[in-house]
Enzyme design. Structure first.
Site, mmCIF file in Angstrom:
data_model
loop_
_atom_site.group_PDB
_atom_site.id
_atom_site.type_symbol
_atom_site.label_atom_id
_atom_site.label_comp_id
_atom_site.label_asym_id
_atom_site.label_seq_id
_atom_site.Cartn_x
_atom_site.Cartn_y
_atom_site.Cartn_z
ATOM 1 N N GLU A 433 0.832 -1.189 0.000
ATOM 2 C CA GLU A 433 0.000 0.000 0.000
ATOM 3 C C GLU A 433 0.876 1.251 0.000
ATOM 4 O O GLU A 433 1.703 1.440 0.883
ATOM 5 C CB GLU A 433 -0.876 -0.075 1.263
ATOM 6 C CG GLU A 433 -1.483 1.221 1.680
ATOM 7 C CD GLU A 433 -2.061 1.132 3.104
ATOM 8 O OE1 GLU A 433 -1.927 0.081 3.758
ATOM 9 O OE2 GLU A 433 -2.627 2.136 3.540
ATOM 10 N N ASP A 512 -0.768 -1.304 5.931
ATOM 11 C CA ASP A 512 -0.594 -0.763 7.278
ATOM 12 C C ASP A 512 -1.464 -1.510 8.278
ATOM 13 O O ASP A 512 -2.526 -2.017 7.935
ATOM 14 C CB ASP A 512 -1.016 0.717 7.307
ATOM 15 C CG ASP A 512 -0.015 1.594 6.566
ATOM 16 O OD1 ASP A 512 1.097 1.106 6.299
ATOM 17 O OD2 ASP A 512 -0.364 2.751 6.267
ATOM 18 N N ASP A 514 -3.470 -0.433 10.390
ATOM 19 C CA ASP A 514 -4.505 0.446 10.940
ATOM 20 C C ASP A 514 -5.805 0.257 10.158
ATOM 21 O O ASP A 514 -5.903 -0.626 9.301
ATOM 22 C CB ASP A 514 -4.045 1.915 10.908
ATOM 23 C CG ASP A 514 -3.808 2.400 9.478
ATOM 24 O OD1 ASP A 514 -4.013 1.603 8.542
ATOM 25 O OD2 ASP A 514 -3.423 3.563 9.295
ATOM 26 N N ASP A 516 -7.350 2.102 7.875
ATOM 27 C CA ASP A 516 -7.223 2.294 6.426
ATOM 28 C C ASP A 516 -6.551 1.088 5.776
ATOM 29 O O ASP A 516 -6.975 0.623 4.720
ATOM 30 C CB ASP A 516 -6.376 3.538 6.118
ATOM 31 C CG ASP A 516 -7.239 4.789 6.089
ATOM 32 O OD1 ASP A 516 -8.488 4.639 6.124
ATOM 33 O OD2 ASP A 516 -6.667 5.894 6.052
#
Ligand code: 0RA
Length: 651
Positions: A433, A512, A514, A516
């Protein structure tokens, strides 16, 4: 509920004896697939399958599964109970024969054939061989009988221990820790299978109780499944969050060809075909003759109806088989006495006699349905025509991709940092990403066998996109070309993912840690699930697991993957008890790690943990993806809240 295979009254002598259990312990994977999580769960299914058989024979309606403290399993049913009398040929109790002799469940005896049975159909004796401890309790003829085993060997002969008016069989087992790499049962995995079984075998009540650990309200987690409507309800469940094209599923059930057939399908306003098929309760992911029979009848019947009604007169383009199945969600379940499984994963039905049985069932049912429901029939035909038009556009877009690929030299996307080795078996590609994390990964990797493809921004939500839009999307195109896969056509003229030029055997999604990141990961997973499912089925897709924390004191540091690990690291590093000297860094994104850190925590084969993406249940994955990526917000929120506590979305 009775089936034609159950003509004979089963007694102790019918159970044939074939081979010993040592072989199972020596090569467990040959019998249960593998010795990881999948094989472990297979043990549960194998025991439950025996109870399902008893239910299909018409003698059992309740099956209760409990995950016990210490990750043991108990399965209780209210069937006739495994016979406990003397098996004359074997000169010991039939119960002992069933539990200790491979294939003794009666499966190889044609007259008392077992309809159900896991993919490997190995029988409960296999479970016994792979359990450090197992206890069988039989309630029969007013009495209670028990026998215990260790690694498949009886500890004592079957004994009568009391009286009871209950009837049924109870099997409790502890998987052998010296055999399995994974010993922890996953509630959702078993839950999904029991739910699936309840839809596939209407009228049976199945429950799952987790006694390992109470929930916040001090009760044990429990689910219960019972389906009155069978596949009708299954389809409605899978398609729950999609917009319906017709009010109720089309449904058929038949047994006139000596092959029990049950089919339900619904059309939604989406574009994907979601056809799930089962033979003897086994998910036939590669399809086979039953699926072919369904498709043939669907195409023929709809086409002749549309022609008869003159709905196709103004339509210029040719309508193909695929067009009749766009937006179709369906389940086919058949039972066959001697299934022949073929294909790469042995999940493709080969029995030819099945095709006609399914074809006739679907043809007759659909003819009636279309005559009786002209409004719905019109909506379906209109959708088919739209699909044909969209398909023409999609084919152009696909050809475009292939042409573009062919024109730019090697055809590899400019953003790909390829590896130097070319043997796909040892090569890996990381789908990363963002450009910045992509840069770090590029520096941190082993360039010999690890390639990096950075993905920019949000990935297209393929769940909601028309097919040609998917090929228009640059990120999607880059993935296809980088991996060396494309969508072609098979002998039957259907779309198929071509893997002959696959360039990497490991495809690793690295996002990641998280919200997102997990959203992007879900979008990528959706793309693979809908358009490159074969890569998942063949075990090529993985998820990287970057650490969440670095805990540091002076030069000493630890990486941690969860809060519990972090707390332990803090304690260990604060040897003097002064925990506030200790620094904690929370990695919000991959970009916060330097190249070396990313290598040693996430990419180095010697130290990383990769999660392989597996499809326990394609039907359940289908439902979850359509829900997560669809328009309706409340079910998505509910799912995320319900799963937040159990941490992960397992697909
Ligand atoms: C063989 C014969 C009979 C029942 C069973 C097997 C049986 C096996 C299992 C395994 C789990 N639950 C089960 N319930 C029944 C029937 C013998 C008779 O009464 O005629």
């Amino acid at each position: 509920m009775t089936n034609q295979n159950n003509r004979t009254n089963y007694d102790a002598d019918n159970i044939q004896v074939l081979e010993g259990l040592e072989a199972v312990r020596k090569r467990p994977a040959m019998y249960i697939g593998d010795i990881g999580s999948r094989g472990l769960h297979h043990l549960v299914y194998e025991v439950v399958d025996n109870s399902i058989d008893e239910a299909l024979a018409g003698y059992c309606t309740n099956i209760d599964v409990t995950i016990l403290a210490g990750n043991a399993i108990r399965v209780v049913d209210d069937g006739r109970g495994i016979p406990t009398g003397l098996h004359s040929k074997e000169n010991r109790s039939a119960l002992e024969v069933v539990m200790t002799v491979l294939h003794a469940g009666g499966k190889f005896d044609k007259d008392t054939y077992k309809v159900s049975g896991g993919l490997h159909g190995v029988g409960v004796s296999c479970v016994n061989a792979l359990s450090s401890d197992l206890k069988a309790t039989v309630y029969r003829e007013g009495k209670i009988f028990i026998q215990e085993y260790q690694i498949g060997k009886p500890v004592y002969s079957v004994k009568e221990i009391g009286t009871s008016d209950r009837r049924g069989t109870e099997v409790e087992f502890q998987p052998d820790a010296t055999i399995f790499q994974v010993l922890e049962f996953n509630f959702e995995t078993i839950q999904n299978r029991l739910r699936e079984l309840s839809y596939l075998n209407k009228g049976i009540r199945l429950s799952l109780l987790d006694e390992r650990e109470p929930m916040e309200d001090e009760t044990f987690r429990k689910v219960e499944y019972y389906s009155e409507g069978g596949l009708k309800e299954f389809v409605t469940f899978i398609d729950g969050t999609r917009e319906k094209l017709i009010p109720h599923p089309v449904y058929a059930e038949s047994d006139k060809h000596g092959i029990p057939v049950e089919i339900a399908f619904q059309y939604n306003t989406g574009y994907a075909e979601n056809l799930h098929s089962y033979v003897n309760n086994i998910n036939t992911i590669e399809g086979g003759t039953h699926v072919a029979g369904f498709r043939r009848a669907l195409t023929r019947t709809l086409k002749s109806y549309a022609e008869r009604m003159k709905y196709l007169e103004k339509v210029k383009i040719e309508i193909s088989g695929d067009d009749f199945r766009e937006g179709l969600t369906g389940v086919i379940s058949i039972k066959v006495a001697e299934p022949q499984f073929e294909g790469q994963t042995k999940t493709k039905l080969g029995n030819n006699e099945v095709m006609g049985a399914v074809d006739m069932t679907v043809g007759e049912m659909l003819d009636n349905y279309l005559e009786e429901n002209p409004k719905e029939a019109r909506a379906i035909v209109d959708k088919v025509i739209l699909a044909a038009q969209a398909r023409a556009a999609a084919r152009k877009a696909r050809e475009m991709v292939q042409r573009k690929g062919a024109m730019s030299g090697m055809g590899l996307p400019g953003k790909l940092s390829d590896c130097s080795k070319t043997d796909p078996a040892i090569c890996e590609i990381f789908l990363v990403e963002g450009d910045s994390a992509g840069g770090t990964a590029k520096q941190g990797r082993d360039r010999e066998f690890q390639a990096i493809l950075p993905l920019r921004g949000k990935i297209l939500n393929v769940e909601k996109a028309l097919e040609h839009k998917i090929y228009d999307n640059e990120e999607v195109r880059n993935m296809f070309t980088a991996m060396g896969v494309h969508i072609g056509t098979n002998e039957e003229g259907e779309k198929e993912l071509i893997l002959t030029n696959l360039r990497y055997h490991k495809i690793v999604i690295m996002t990641d840690a998280d919200v997102d990141g997990s959203h992007i990961r879900t979008l990528i997973l959706t793309l693979f699930f809908r358009h490159m499912k074969k890569l998942i089925e063949n075990g090529h897709l993985y998820i990287a697991t970057p650490p969440l924390y670095m805990v540091k004191k002076g030069k000493d540091f630890r990486y941690c993957w969860n809060d519990a690990g972090r707390d332990i690291a803090v304690k260990e590093l604060a040897k003097d008890g002064k925990e506030d000297n200790v620094g904690i860094q929370r990695y919000k994104g991959l970009g916060e790690m330097n190249a070396e850190q990313l290598w040693e925590t996430t990419m180095d084969p010697a130290r990383r943990t990769l999660k392989r993406v597996a499809l326990d249940s394609a039907a359940e994955a289908d439902r979850i993806f359509s829900m997560l990526m669809g328009d309706e917000v409340p079910p998505r929120r509910e799912f995320i809240e319900a799963n937040a506590k159990y941490a992960k979305i397992d697909v």
